[in-house]
Design a protein around this motif. Sequence first.
Motif, short mmCIF file in Angstrom:
data_model
loop_
_atom_site.label_atom_id
_atom_site.label_comp_id
_atom_site.label_asym_id
_atom_site.label_seq_id
_atom_site.Cartn_x
_atom_site.Cartn_y
_atom_site.Cartn_z
N GLU A 62 67.60 -109.23 8.36
CA GLU A 62 67.09 -107.97 7.82
C GLU A 62 67.45 -106.79 8.73
O GLU A 62 67.84 -105.73 8.26
N GLU A 63 67.31 -106.99 10.05
CA GLU A 63 67.65 -105.92 11.00
C GLU A 63 69.13 -105.57 10.93
O GLU A 63 69.50 -104.40 11.03
N LYS A 67 67.85 -102.66 7.86
CA LYS A 67 67.19 -101.64 8.66
C LYS A 67 68.20 -100.78 9.42
O LYS A 67 69.21 -101.29 9.89
N ASN A 70 68.42 -99.58 15.67
CA ASN A 70 67.42 -99.10 16.61
C ASN A 70 67.83 -99.55 18.00
O ASN A 70 67.99 -100.74 18.24
#
Length: 128
Positions: A62-63, A67, A70
């Motif tokens: 998912e990251e 997303k 970050n």
Amino acid sequence: MANLQLAKNLRKYRKARGYTQDKLSKYLNISRQAYSNYERANRDPDIGLLIRLCELYNVSMEELIIKPFNQTYIIHESGDYHFAIEGKSNDSIILMQDEIDLILKYRDSSSDTRAMIHTLLDSANASH
């Protein structure tokens, strides 16, 4: 149509780790051109390649795919290093930039300098 967020993240994770497309493509056992196509959103990598990238960057699927990138996600390391996770609670340790700078300076220091740092910290801890 390729996943634009994935393409952005692939580029940002690679650059944050200091990898070149050539170095990363060799690690992944693909051509540099194939990897470049992923970063330019011309193609999406297959699931096996995505899994290897998640393992390399120590992020979830998912990251990597959904997303936005970050900077704190790149603090994880592998190899001879230990993950910054507290064993009993499984909590991650988040480092401030000055702490990261200190760790990097420590890694680059000589064994004599490291010994002095340990002596200083031991004496500081003994006085508490």
